[in-house]
Design an enzyme around this catalytic site. Structure first.
Site, PDB file in Angstrom:
ATOM      1  N   TYR A 144       1.299  38.124  48.835  1.00  0.00           N
ATOM      2  CA  TYR A 144       0.639  38.723  47.677  1.00  0.00           C
ATOM      3  C   TYR A 144       1.316  38.299  46.382  1.00  0.00           C
ATOM      4  CZ  TYR A 144      -1.020  42.045  44.233  1.00  0.00           C
ATOM      5  OH  TYR A 144      -1.556  42.588  43.104  1.00  0.00           O
TER       6      TYR A 144
ATOM      7  N   SER B  56      -4.153  48.007  35.850  1.00  0.00           N
ATOM      8  CA  SER B  56      -5.519  47.610  36.228  1.00  0.00           C
ATOM      9  C   SER B  56      -6.452  48.816  36.320  1.00  0.00           C
ATOM     10  CB  SER B  56      -5.496  46.875  37.573  1.00  0.00           C
ATOM     11  OG  SER B  56      -4.821  47.640  38.549  1.00  0.00           O
TER      12      SER B  56
ATOM     13  N   SER C  94     -41.995  40.419  19.773  1.00  0.00           N
ATOM     14  CA  SER C  94     -41.147  39.912  18.701  1.00  0.00           C
ATOM     15  C   SER C  94     -41.285  40.846  17.511  1.00  0.00           C
ATOM     16  CB  SER C  94     -41.608  38.505  18.314  1.00  0.00           C
ATOM     17  OG  SER C  94     -41.223  38.213  16.982  1.00  0.00           O
TER      18      SER C  94
ATOM     19  N   GLU D 276     -36.157  34.922  31.589  1.00  0.00           N
ATOM     20  CA  GLU D 276     -35.222  34.223  30.702  1.00  0.00           C
ATOM     21  C   GLU D 276     -33.795  34.735  30.890  1.00  0.00           C
ATOM     22  OE1 GLU D 276     -36.794  33.354  26.456  1.00  0.00           O
ATOM     23  OE2 GLU D 276     -37.919  35.085  27.176  1.00  0.00           O
TER      24      GLU D 276
ATOM     25  N   HIS E 179     -41.238  15.130  38.449  1.00  0.00           N
ATOM     26  CA  HIS E 179     -40.867  14.772  37.066  1.00  0.00           C
ATOM     27  C   HIS E 179     -41.610  15.652  36.053  1.00  0.00           C
ATOM     28  CE1 HIS E 179     -39.227  11.007  38.858  1.00  0.00           C
ATOM     29  NE2 HIS E 179     -40.298  11.127  39.622  1.00  0.00           N
TER      30      HIS E 179
ATOM     31  N   LYS F 236     -46.586  37.667  19.796  1.00  0.00           N
ATOM     32  CA  LYS F 236     -45.693  37.228  20.877  1.00  0.00           C
ATOM     33  C   LYS F 236     -45.603  38.208  22.039  1.00  0.00           C
ATOM     34  CE  LYS F 236     -43.392  34.098  21.101  1.00  0.00           C
ATOM     35  NZ  LYS F 236     -42.096  33.727  20.523  1.00  0.00           N
TER      36      LYS F 236
HETATM   37  N1  ARG Z   1      -3.282  46.707  41.235  1.00  0.00           N
HETATM   38  C1  ARG Z   1      -2.821  45.791  42.213  1.00  0.00           C
HETATM   39  C2  ARG Z   1      -3.892  44.731  42.477  1.00  0.00           C
HETATM   40  O1  ARG Z   1      -4.974  44.941  42.081  1.00  0.00           O
HETATM   41  C3  ARG Z   1      -2.512  46.501  43.486  1.00  0.00           C
HETATM   42  C4  ARG Z   1      -1.471  45.826  44.329  1.00  0.00           C
HETATM   43  C5  ARG Z   1      -0.195  45.824  43.580  1.00  0.00           C
HETATM   44  N2  ARG Z   1       0.903  45.485  44.404  1.00  0.00           N
HETATM   45  C6  ARG Z   1       2.101  45.262  43.894  1.00  0.00           C
HETATM   46  N3  ARG Z   1       3.059  44.987  44.697  1.00  0.00           N
HETATM   47  N4  ARG Z   1       2.328  45.300  42.618  1.00  0.00           N
HETATM   48  O2  ARG Z   1      -3.673  43.710  43.055  1.00  0.00           O
END
Ligand code: ARG
Length: 467
Positions: free
Chosen positions: A321, A27, A281, A294, A160, A287
């Site tokens: 988690y 990530s 434009s 928008e 309306h 324009k």
């Molecule tokens: N990159 C992970 C997240 O965004 C961090 C937590 C990861 N924990 C784990 N046990 N793999 O959620």
């Protein structure tokens, strides 16, 4: 240990992570945005660990100095982000150990990435909420002042999208302001539930070290520690709450945008937007396009999308988690950025709206917008409302045929439809008379609009004090 196997958890593994899997599960490309909060959280954690005797003061100082140097490297763009190190947390920890040696590895005592990431996101969102709130206040202030300036400016009010009754432009702008006042309340209410500390929940069950979560909470400006460790690492409803606030806000901004787009058209011709908020434009030289409203209208869609993403992300997740939660970041980041930018665009643009008063007035005059006033007049003279409705309907039909507004008809013309009509009818048939007569709280009369603007001003400064 192979290079591709992460050093933080590679101990029990017998082969390196598949290169694709490493990339798929990482990530760091997006969560590096959380680096300032990650460092802030780690500094507070190390401070707390030293206070309870888990780290020595020297270890704490060395960790904090190392983290501050890393912060500098990141800010200067010198930090080398590594995908095999997965995420922002392990990138920073690995760099800390590289810099200060074995002590760096002690930072993770009594915590897990699970409570660490939950803490980082909450810190991030809380700070972004505060930035967003500044823009929201600025926009509300701009609307209140515009409404006050235009308390007497007459425009057609619509139902309306057909001309219904005359209203004041200030009244219309204060209607927008009311929507934003509710959004403002929602934002601050959401902030209360964001500003709670998950750190200390560790992986899911808490930790065996003698941590003091109140200390960490205070150091990070959180109101209190979370009550339950399982909930602390898994819950993302605060992010859903923020994106629902964001969705409702953008829905409101899209409505205002739609009106601005209509009003700048040649067909309505109610307002001018300064050139700096518009573009031209490349093919049609005449324009001038209202791009800013928008685009705000268009951006509503992506924010709704993020709300759906997060709701679906959390649906049916068992405690505690799960890796699914890594997917919370991109929708949340984009929702935050979109809200902030749209509010900034509006806060800059609204005070610069130039009403074309003559044109609005003419539009209100054209649409038989005082027909209800004529009916009310007849009722006051003793005619039953149903009969009055019929009489006015006939007058309007006559006006359409003769191309005359009600206020332009002579008394003898009006008398064809009801003998009850006298000279004093012209007081209610004018646009000014019509708006002035709606003289109660929430009504469109100019003095009511000024009073409402003043109340809105006071409510807004009370928000400032309470925030
Ligand atoms: N990159 C992970 C997240 O965004 C961090 C937590 C990861 N924990 C784990 N046990 N793999 O959620």
């Amino acid at each position: 240990m192979s290079q591709a196997t992460n050093q933080s958890w590679g101990g029990r593994f017998s082969e390196p992570t598949d290169a694709f899997v490493a990339r798929f599960t990482a990530s760091v490309n997006f969560d590096q945005r959380l680096a300032p909060q990650d460092i802030q959280g780690s500094i507070a954690h190390a401070t707390m660990l030293a206070r309870v005797g888990v780290l020595t003061d020297d270890e704490r100082d060395s960790i904090i100095n190392g983290l501050k140097e890393i912060q500098g490297e990141i800010e200067r763009g010198e930090f080398n982000w590594s995908v095999p190190l997965e995420d922002v947390h392990m990138n920073i920890e690995a760099r800390l150990t590289e810099k200060i040696g074995i002590t760096g590895k002690k930072l993770h005592t009594g915590r897990s990435r699970n409570d660490q990431v939950a803490t980082d996101i909450r810190l991030f969102l809380r700070d972004e909420i505060d930035v967003i709130e500044v823009e929201l206040k600025r926009l509300r202030e701009g609307m209140i002042e515009l409404a006050d300036r235009e308390a007497e400016t007459i425009m057609p009010g619509f139902t309306h999208l057909q001309t219904a009754q005359p209203v004041t432009f200030g009244h219309h702008i204060l209607a927008w302001q009311e929507m934003l006042a509710r959004d403002h309340e929602r934002l601050l209410d959401c902030r209360k539930r964001v500003n709670v500390l998950p750190l200390g929940a560790a992986a899911l069950a808490g930790t065996t070290y003698p941590i003091d979560r109140h200390v960490t909470a205070e150091l990070l400006g959180f109101d209190r520690p979370t009550e339950n460790s399982l909930d602390a690492v898994s819950d993302r409803d605060f992010a859903i709450e923020f994106t629902s606030f964001a969705s409702i806000l953008l829905m409101h901004l899209s409505r205002m945008s739609e009106e601005l787009v209509l009003w700048t058209s040649a067909q309505f011709d109610f307002i001018d937007l300064p050139d700096r908020f518009c573009t031209g434009s490349s093919i049609m030289p005449q324009k001038k396009n209202p791009d800013v409203p928008e685009l705000v209208r268009g951006k509503t869609g992506r924010v709704y999308g993020h709300l759906m993403s997060l709701l679906t992300l959390m649906k049916s997740q068992p405690l505690a988690y799960n890796k699914d939660n890594q997917e919370d970041k991109e929708p949340l980041f984009d929702a935050v950025d979109t809200v902030r930018d749209c509010l900034k665009a509006f806060a800059d643009m609204v005070p610069a709206i130039e009403p074309k008063k003559a044109s609005m007035y003419e539009a209100a005059r054209r649409g038989f917008s005082t027909a209800t006033d004529l009916a009310d007049y007849l009722v006051r003279k003793g005619v039953a409302f149903r009969d009055a409705h019929e009489i006015v309907g006939q007058s309007v039909a006559y006006g359409l045929k003769t191309e005359k507004d009600l206020s332009e008809m002579r008394l003898d013309e009006l008398k064809q439809f009801s003998v009850t009509i006298e000279q004093d009818v012209f007081e209610v048939l004018t646009l000014e008379g019509s708006v002035a007569a709606r003289n109660h709280i929430g009504g469109t009369a100019p003095n009511q609009v000024r009073a409402a603007a003043q109340r809105a001003r006071e409510a807004l400064s009370a928000f400032k004090a309470g925030a």
